[in-house]
Structure formats: C-alpha cells, structure tokens
Design a protein around this motif. Structure first.
Motif, mmCIF file in Angstrom:
data_model
loop_
_atom_site.group_PDB
_atom_site.id
_atom_site.type_symbol
_atom_site.label_atom_id
_atom_site.label_comp_id
_atom_site.label_asym_id
_atom_site.label_seq_id
_atom_site.Cartn_x
_atom_site.Cartn_y
_atom_site.Cartn_z
ATOM 1 N N PRO A 321 -1.407 11.292 12.827
ATOM 2 C CA PRO A 321 -0.226 11.953 12.265
ATOM 3 C C PRO A 321 0.735 12.411 13.359
ATOM 4 O O PRO A 321 0.330 12.814 14.446
ATOM 5 C CB PRO A 321 -0.813 13.168 11.525
ATOM 6 C CG PRO A 321 -2.250 12.843 11.344
ATOM 7 C CD PRO A 321 -2.663 11.987 12.498
ATOM 8 N N LYS A 322 2.016 12.331 13.044
ATOM 9 C CA LYS A 322 3.053 12.769 13.991
ATOM 10 C C LYS A 322 3.546 14.155 13.565
ATOM 11 O O LYS A 322 3.462 14.548 12.407
ATOM 12 C CB LYS A 322 4.215 11.802 13.991
ATOM 13 C CG LYS A 322 3.841 10.415 14.506
ATOM 14 C CD LYS A 322 5.056 9.494 14.458
ATOM 15 C CE LYS A 322 4.698 8.142 15.041
ATOM 16 N NZ LYS A 322 3.650 7.463 14.272
ATOM 17 N N GLY A 323 4.069 14.882 14.532
ATOM 18 C CA GLY A 323 4.615 16.206 14.227
ATOM 19 C C GLY A 323 5.863 16.118 13.360
ATOM 20 O O GLY A 323 6.620 15.150 13.419
ATOM 21 N N TRP A 324 6.077 17.130 12.548
ATOM 22 C CA TRP A 324 7.222 17.151 11.639
ATOM 23 C C TRP A 324 8.446 17.655 12.376
ATOM 24 O O TRP A 324 8.460 18.726 12.964
ATOM 25 C CB TRP A 324 6.905 18.058 10.459
ATOM 26 C CG TRP A 324 8.070 18.353 9.554
ATOM 27 C CD1 TRP A 324 8.766 19.513 9.465
ATOM 28 C CD2 TRP A 324 8.664 17.458 8.627
ATOM 29 N NE1 TRP A 324 9.766 19.402 8.533
ATOM 30 C CE2 TRP A 324 9.726 18.128 8.001
ATOM 31 C CE3 TRP A 324 8.405 16.135 8.267
ATOM 32 C CZ2 TRP A 324 10.530 17.553 7.038
ATOM 33 C CZ3 TRP A 324 9.208 15.566 7.300
ATOM 34 C CH2 TRP A 324 10.241 16.249 6.693
ATOM 35 N N ASN A 325 9.513 16.849 12.349
ATOM 36 C CA ASN A 325 10.744 17.223 13.031
ATOM 37 C C ASN A 325 11.877 17.531 12.062
ATOM 38 O O ASN A 325 13.014 17.698 12.469
ATOM 39 C CB ASN A 325 11.181 16.090 13.977
ATOM 40 C CG ASN A 325 10.240 15.939 15.151
ATOM 41 O OD1 ASN A 325 9.767 16.927 15.690
ATOM 42 N ND2 ASN A 325 9.959 14.695 15.537
ATOM 43 N N GLY A 326 11.569 17.567 10.782
ATOM 44 C CA GLY A 326 12.628 17.799 9.807
ATOM 45 C C GLY A 326 13.329 16.511 9.443
ATOM 46 O O GLY A 326 13.071 15.443 9.998
ATOM 47 N N ILE A 327 14.208 16.574 8.505
ATOM 48 C CA ILE A 327 14.957 15.418 8.019
ATOM 49 C C ILE A 327 16.286 15.375 8.722
ATOM 50 O O ILE A 327 17.062 16.345 8.687
ATOM 51 C CB ILE A 327 15.140 15.477 6.493
ATOM 52 C CG1 ILE A 327 13.777 15.490 5.807
ATOM 53 C CG2 ILE A 327 15.977 14.314 6.003
ATOM 54 C CD1 ILE A 327 13.856 15.704 4.304
ATOM 55 N N SER A 328 16.565 14.266 9.359
ATOM 56 C CA SER A 328 17.854 14.153 10.081
ATOM 57 C C SER A 328 18.837 13.336 9.272
ATOM 58 O O SER A 328 18.483 12.619 8.357
ATOM 59 C CB SER A 328 17.604 13.496 11.437
ATOM 60 O OG SER A 328 17.013 12.238 11.271
#
Length: 328
Positions: A321-328
């Motif tokens: 899993p990758k870290g959550w960076n929000g929706i761009s």
C-alpha cells in the motif's frame, strides 16, 4: 574476397583441426543473407551483445542477493569474466575464438532475478519446470528472436550439464565454473564472509594463493592438455572440485549470506500468481508467447527476464500500500 571471406580463409590456415570453422556452420533456423564484414559467429556475438536481455544482466544478482556495493559481481560482470577466460583458452588452443565468445556472452541470458534462488522458485511453480540454461535458449530463440547459428545455440543450452557439440562450447562450460568459483571467492572475501587464509591449504598449494594465480593455474592446465580432449590435469581438477565444495559449504549455503533469500520465494510466488490469474496483465508480446507455449511458460518468460530491482519495484507497486496524499 570480402572481409568475411578473408576471415574464413584465415581460419582454415590458422585454426587447429578440432576447431569449428565459421564456414562450416550448420546454419540458422531462418536463412538470412551472409554479412560481407563478419563471419556467422561474429554476427551472433554482436546480436547477443546488442540484445535487451544482455543489458538486463547488469542488474541481476550473482552470488549475493541485490548487493549494494559497487564492486560486487553481477550476472553481467560474471558473463564478461567467463568470456575473457574462455577466449584465452580458445586462442591458446587455436580454436574458434569468435564462436567461444558468442556462446560465453549468451550462456546466462535466461537467468532469473535473484540468482539461483529465483530459478529454484520458478522451477517449483512451473508444471514443466524451469532451468536457466534452457531459458537462455528460449531467450535467443523466442524472446529476443536473435536467429543464432546452431553451434552457438548448442553451446548455450549445454553449458551446464551436457557435452556441447563443439570444443568451443565445452570450453565455455569449464570457463563458467572457473570464473564463478574464483570471483565468488573474491566477493566473499570483500564481504568478510571468508578470508583467503580460510581456503583449504591443500587446495591453495595446488591452485595458488590469489584469484589471479588460481585462474592462471586452471587455464594453463587446460591448455597444456591440448584441444583434442579439453580437460584439466587430475591433481588440478581434484583441487578445483574441492574448492567448489568448500564454497558450497561455507558461502553458497551460508545462513548469513542467504538470509534474505527466504523473501524471494514469496515475492516471485506472488508475481507468478498475479500474472497467471489474468493473462491480460502480461505485456502483449508475452501474451502472444502464451498462445504458442502456454500461460505458465509465458509467465516464467516474463518473470525470468526481470532484473532484481524491477521485480522488487513491480511487487511493491502491486502489493504494497502507498501513503495517502489526497486527491489532486
């Protein structure tokens, strides 16, 4: 005469009676126009050298898994060392150096990521088994589609456990073992797994007390026995076999050296299961291979061609899993 014909004429005059002459090749799987500059074996050497699979060897493990130091061998540097040793023997015995070089450069094209551990895992997973020397032939025939001569293909597939049809092919088999035992000793000393003084004294008394001395002794012993029967003197062979056993006991099965290899099994199994469950996940050219050879073989073709870093990155991309960076 063109340059190729001059070279072929020179072979007739210079090479010994046991050499495989370029003009006598049994040919290719598909006929092509002769090159005016290069013999067929020189052309094969160049085909291998410029192939994608050859370039990927620089990022495949030799003895130590995914080494971080700049001076540890990779599958590519191993191949170059095999080529140098094999060419020295061929030149000294007046055998065909171009054929020897082509076989040397192609002999390990089928090696998996993570060295022999990757090979063992694919051999367990594939119902038809998996051997790197057979895969090397698949690489030149079906993946890179190099259309090599019979003699080069024969030497590649028989470099491990069969007798090649040419003296040049058998030279590569011996050069392969000479190279990997001695450079693996060098890497193991660099990694502080062993020291030069740890090597069996009765072995070093025969072969020498450094990598250079040992290779010189082994090569000289082969050359001294001539081209009719490619072999080492009995005392040299016995010492070499004992050195091989030492490396197996103290390096190749060393728990410290191989501690990370237990992770290879899970990584390759996950990749294998991922691609075997949906053929559309494979690149298109491997989907085409699956139609001819079956999905298990095509998946093995794809995974075996991966470099260590590409296999790790692909595993991370698919399963970590990758870290959550929000929706761009």
């Amino acid at each position: 005469m063109n340059p190729r014909e001059i070279t072929e004429q020179n072979e007739l005059q210079f090479l010994c009676e046991y050499a495989c002459l370029s003009k006598d090749t049994k040919g290719r799987q598909r006929d092509v126009k002769k090159c005016e500059l290069r013999t067929d074996f020189q052309r094969d050497r160049d085909k291998i050298l410029h192939s994608n699979s050859f370039r990927r060897l620089k990022h495949k493990a030799q003895v130590f898994l995914y080494p971080t130091g700049d001076h540890y061998r990779t599958r590519l540097t191993h191949t170059l060392e095999v080529s140098q040793i094999a060419r020295t023997i061929a030149r000294a015995l007046r055998l065909n150096e171009d054929l020897t070089e082509a076989i040397s450069l192609g002999h390990d094209l089928g090696h998996t990521p993570f060295g022999h551990e990757g090979e063992r895992v694919l051999n367990e997973l594939n119902p038809d088994g998996f051997k790197h020397y057979k895969q090397s032939l698949r690489v030149v025939d079906y993946i890179d589609k190099l259309n090599l001569t019979y003699e080069v293909r024969d030497g590649i597939v028989k470099h491990t456990n069969e007798i090649a049809s040419t003296k040049e092919g058998y030279i590569v088999r011996l050069a392969d073992v000479i190279a990997y035992i001695n450079h693996d000793i060098d890497d193991s000393i660099r990694a502080k797994v062993i020291t030069e003084d740890d090597l069996p004294k009765d072995v070093t008394e025969v072969l020498g007390h450094s990598k250079s001395e040992r290779i010189t002794t082994l090569v000289s012993s082969i050359v001294k026995n001539g081209a009719k029967e490619i072999k080492m003197d009995e005392d040299v062979k016995n010492a070499h076999d004992k050195l091989h056993q030492y490396m197996f006991d103290f390096v190749y099965t060393n728990p410290l050296c191989k501690s990370e290899e237990r992770k290879v099994k899970g990584l390759i199994e996950k990749l294998y299961e991922y691609y075997i469950s949906d053929i559309d996940r494979l690149p298109f050219e491997y989907q085409e291979l699956s139609e001819e050879f079956g999905i298990d073989t095509a998946v093995c073709d794809y995974i075996a061609g991966m470099t260590d870093s590409f296999a790790i990155n692909t595993f991370e991309e698919l399963f970590i899993p990758k870290g959550w960076n929000g929706i761009s």
